[in-house]
Design a protein around this motif. Structure first.
Motif, PDB file in Angstrom:
ATOM      1  N   VAL A 118     -24.345  30.559  66.776  1.00  0.00           N
ATOM      2  CA  VAL A 118     -23.566  30.885  67.955  1.00  0.00           C
ATOM      3  C   VAL A 118     -22.506  29.801  68.122  1.00  0.00           C
ATOM      4  O   VAL A 118     -22.826  28.613  68.075  1.00  0.00           O
ATOM      5  CB  VAL A 118     -24.454  30.943  69.218  1.00  0.00           C
ATOM      6  N   VAL A 119     -21.250  30.212  68.300  1.00  0.00           N
ATOM      7  CA  VAL A 119     -20.172  29.229  68.418  1.00  0.00           C
ATOM      8  C   VAL A 119     -19.446  29.382  69.749  1.00  0.00           C
ATOM      9  O   VAL A 119     -19.374  30.477  70.311  1.00  0.00           O
ATOM     10  CB  VAL A 119     -19.153  29.362  67.262  1.00  0.00           C
ATOM     11  N   ASP A 120     -18.950  28.280  70.245  1.00  0.00           N
ATOM     12  CA  ASP A 120     -18.150  28.272  71.463  1.00  0.00           C
ATOM     13  C   ASP A 120     -16.888  29.105  71.233  1.00  0.00           C
ATOM     14  O   ASP A 120     -16.193  28.938  70.226  1.00  0.00           O
ATOM     15  CB  ASP A 120     -17.773  26.846  71.836  1.00  0.00           C
ATOM     16  N   VAL A 121     -16.598  30.014  72.147  1.00  0.00           N
ATOM     17  CA  VAL A 121     -15.460  30.920  71.990  1.00  0.00           C
ATOM     18  C   VAL A 121     -14.140  30.163  71.943  1.00  0.00           C
ATOM     19  O   VAL A 121     -13.203  30.560  71.242  1.00  0.00           O
ATOM     20  CB  VAL A 121     -15.439  31.963  73.133  1.00  0.00           C
ATOM     21  N   SER A 122     -14.051  29.069  72.659  1.00  0.00           N
ATOM     22  CA  SER A 122     -12.804  28.320  72.732  1.00  0.00           C
ATOM     23  C   SER A 122     -12.646  27.301  71.607  1.00  0.00           C
ATOM     24  O   SER A 122     -11.587  27.177  71.002  1.00  0.00           O
ATOM     25  CB  SER A 122     -12.708  27.595  74.085  1.00  0.00           C
ATOM     26  N   THR A 123     -13.730  26.561  71.296  1.00  0.00           N
ATOM     27  CA  THR A 123     -13.632  25.463  70.337  1.00  0.00           C
ATOM     28  C   THR A 123     -14.127  25.813  68.943  1.00  0.00           C
ATOM     29  O   THR A 123     -13.778  25.140  67.965  1.00  0.00           O
ATOM     30  CB  THR A 123     -14.426  24.251  70.844  1.00  0.00           C
ATOM     31  N   GLY A 124     -14.982  26.836  68.824  1.00  0.00           N
ATOM     32  CA  GLY A 124     -15.550  27.187  67.533  1.00  0.00           C
ATOM     33  C   GLY A 124     -16.727  26.320  67.137  1.00  0.00           C
ATOM     34  O   GLY A 124     -17.292  26.486  66.048  1.00  0.00           O
ATOM     35  N   VAL A 132     -24.467  30.041  75.171  1.00  0.00           N
ATOM     36  CA  VAL A 132     -23.849  31.369  75.076  1.00  0.00           C
ATOM     37  C   VAL A 132     -22.479  31.268  74.408  1.00  0.00           C
ATOM     38  O   VAL A 132     -21.616  30.492  74.827  1.00  0.00           O
ATOM     39  CB  VAL A 132     -23.692  32.001  76.478  1.00  0.00           C
ATOM     40  N   GLY A 133     -22.285  32.051  73.362  1.00  0.00           N
ATOM     41  CA  GLY A 133     -21.018  32.067  72.645  1.00  0.00           C
ATOM     42  C   GLY A 133     -20.944  33.263  71.718  1.00  0.00           C
ATOM     43  O   GLY A 133     -21.697  34.231  71.867  1.00  0.00           O
ATOM     44  N   GLU A 134     -20.047  33.204  70.738  1.00  0.00           N
ATOM     45  CA  GLU A 134     -19.886  34.328  69.808  1.00  0.00           C
ATOM     46  C   GLU A 134     -20.906  34.233  68.676  1.00  0.00           C
ATOM     47  O   GLU A 134     -21.126  33.180  68.096  1.00  0.00           O
ATOM     48  CB  GLU A 134     -18.482  34.360  69.222  1.00  0.00           C
ATOM     49  N   ILE A 168     -20.976  38.497  72.195  1.00  0.00           N
ATOM     50  CA  ILE A 168     -21.341  37.283  72.920  1.00  0.00           C
ATOM     51  C   ILE A 168     -22.845  37.289  73.179  1.00  0.00           C
ATOM     52  O   ILE A 168     -23.407  38.291  73.637  1.00  0.00           O
ATOM     53  CB  ILE A 168     -20.590  37.196  74.258  1.00  0.00           C
ATOM     54  N   GLY A 169     -23.504  36.187  72.876  1.00  0.00           N
ATOM     55  CA  GLY A 169     -24.936  36.114  73.093  1.00  0.00           C
ATOM     56  C   GLY A 169     -25.478  34.727  72.822  1.00  0.00           C
ATOM     57  O   GLY A 169     -24.729  33.752  72.763  1.00  0.00           O
ATOM     58  N   PHE A 170     -26.806  34.639  72.597  1.00  0.00           N
ATOM     59  CA  PHE A 170     -27.440  33.351  72.319  1.00  0.00           C
ATOM     60  C   PHE A 170     -28.790  33.569  71.646  1.00  0.00           C
ATOM     61  O   PHE A 170     -29.366  34.656  71.695  1.00  0.00           O
ATOM     62  CB  PHE A 170     -27.623  32.542  73.602  1.00  0.00           C
ATOM     63  N   TYR A 171     -29.282  32.514  70.998  1.00  0.00           N
ATOM     64  CA  TYR A 171     -30.645  32.470  70.476  1.00  0.00           C
ATOM     65  C   TYR A 171     -31.491  31.631  71.430  1.00  0.00           C
ATOM     66  O   TYR A 171     -31.041  30.579  71.895  1.00  0.00           O
ATOM     67  CB  TYR A 171     -30.679  31.807  69.096  1.00  0.00           C
ATOM     68  N   ASN A 172     -32.713  32.088  71.703  1.00  0.00           N
ATOM     69  CA  ASN A 172     -33.594  31.247  72.508  1.00  0.00           C
ATOM     70  C   ASN A 172     -34.361  30.284  71.597  1.00  0.00           C
ATOM     71  O   ASN A 172     -34.149  30.258  70.379  1.00  0.00           O
ATOM     72  CB  ASN A 172     -34.532  32.091  73.378  1.00  0.00           C
ATOM     73  N   GLU A 173     -35.245  29.488  72.159  1.00  0.00           N
ATOM     74  CA  GLU A 173     -35.970  28.472  71.386  1.00  0.00           C
ATOM     75  C   GLU A 173     -36.842  29.084  70.300  1.00  0.00           C
ATOM     76  O   GLU A 173     -37.152  28.427  69.294  1.00  0.00           O
ATOM     77  CB  GLU A 173     -36.841  27.614  72.305  1.00  0.00           C
ATOM     78  N   LEU A 177     -32.661  36.721  69.384  1.00  0.00           N
ATOM     79  CA  LEU A 177     -31.245  36.883  69.698  1.00  0.00           C
ATOM     80  C   LEU A 177     -31.064  37.796  70.908  1.00  0.00           C
ATOM     81  O   LEU A 177     -31.697  38.854  70.994  1.00  0.00           O
ATOM     82  CB  LEU A 177     -30.511  37.490  68.501  1.00  0.00           C
ATOM     83  N   LYS A 178     -30.203  37.388  71.823  1.00  0.00           N
ATOM     84  CA  LYS A 178     -29.854  38.241  72.962  1.00  0.00           C
ATOM     85  C   LYS A 178     -28.348  38.438  72.986  1.00  0.00           C
ATOM     86  O   LYS A 178     -27.587  37.466  72.936  1.00  0.00           O
ATOM     87  CB  LYS A 178     -30.297  37.614  74.289  1.00  0.00           C
ATOM     88  N   ILE A 179     -27.925  39.693  73.056  1.00  0.00           N
ATOM     89  CA  ILE A 179     -26.504  40.022  73.156  1.00  0.00           C
ATOM     90  C   ILE A 179     -26.152  40.191  74.628  1.00  0.00           C
ATOM     91  O   ILE A 179     -26.804  40.950  75.346  1.00  0.00           O
ATOM     92  CB  ILE A 179     -26.168  41.311  72.388  1.00  0.00           C
TER      93      ILE A 179
END
Length: 284
Positions: A118-124, A132-134, A168-173, A177-179
């Motif tokens: 998952v990457v930050d939408v602004s910084t990559g 939360v990112g792409e 856009i989503g994230f991985y938990n611990e 994966l959640k979108i």
């Protein structure tokens, strides 16, 4: 339509939602579907007895409203394995809920030979768990590129070979994966990102709401304002809808763009909400 999968196992493919289901579906034990079909299964058109043999559901194609999933599990009234997955045409299937490890609202864990970040939408920059990112994916099954479209290919696959999904989503611990939403569908309220799916899920918790679609409309003060188009189960005042969001969502996620009651929402043949079409209606 009932189809055999070998060993007597059957699944139900819903092709038409206009007819009331009155009989148990020939001992259907599994259904493969997209999230909008959940609303149909939760409706009065499908009595609990029609789902009496159901043991598992696999859902993909869009984020699953956790509220709709939980309502269905209560309606069925017996143990029901709710399996979710994730993939794209460009990367094939990459995530799925492991058998017996249900986590509603998350679309499973990575399959073998799949890498995800998952990457930050602004910084990559890569983000840690719960950031939360792409979503970016690498897999041997992914496409090499769009035919004769090098510019489009370079926009989706970076120099390190990561495919940027636009989700856009994230991985938990635990690696689930959640979108959250699509990058192009996020609503920007005073520079803050608002997920239409998050608002829709809360609205579906209201007893009068059958179906809902949320989009952003231009607003001079806010930039964009969330607006809801709602299909009702029974009459309700607009004020009650606004009241329902209080205490459940941050103020900037409230429906400052208004509430509109409609008879139906624009959807494709599989029942997926056509948010672009809804946006056109909103700004016309």
């Amino acid at each position: 339509m009932i189809k055999e999968m070998g060993n007597g196992f059957k699944y139900l493919k819903i092709q038409c939602v206009k007819h009331r289901i009155t009989q148990p579906s020939q001992q259907v034990r599994a259904i493969i579907m997209v999230p909008p079909v959940l609303n149909f299964l939760n409706s009065a058109h499908v009595p609990p007895e029609a789902l009496r043999y159901l043991e598992s559901i696999m859902v993909g194609g869009a984020p699953v409203p956790t509220t709709a999933a939980e309502i269905l599990k209560r309606k069925v009234g017996h143990p029901l394995f709710f399996q979710e997955d994730y993939g794209m045409t460009e990367i094939f299937l990459t995530h799925i809920t492991p058998i017996g490890q249900e986590m509603i609202g998350f679309c499973g864990k990575q399959l073998p030979n799949v890498l995800g970040k998952v990457v930050d939408v602004s910084t990559g920059e890569s983000l840690p768990a719960n950031g939360v990112g792409e979503i970016c994916i690498k897999t041997p099954a992914m496409m090499t590129g769009y035919l004769n479209r090098p510019e489009a290919t370079s926009e989706i696959i970076d120099s390190e070979g990561w495919l940027h999904t636009g989700d856009i989503g994230f991985y938990n611990e635990e690696g689930y994966l959640k979108i959250v939403d699509r990058t192009k569908e996020l609503i920007k309220v005073k520079g803050l990102q608002v997920s239409p799916s998050e608002i829709e899920d809360v609205l579906l918790q209201h007893e009068a709401v059958q179906d809902v679609g949320v989009v952003g409309i231009p607003d001079e003060r806010l930039g964009e304002a969330p607006r809801a188009y709602i299909v009702l189960k029974k009459p309700v005042e607009e004020a009650a809808i606004h009241k329902h969001l209080e205490g459940r969502l941050a103020t900037y996620k409230h429906l400052s763009g208004g509430v509109f009651f409609v008879n139906q929402l624009p959807k494709n043949p599989s029942g997926k909400l056509l948010r672009r079409e809804l946006t056109k209606i909103a700004v016309s």
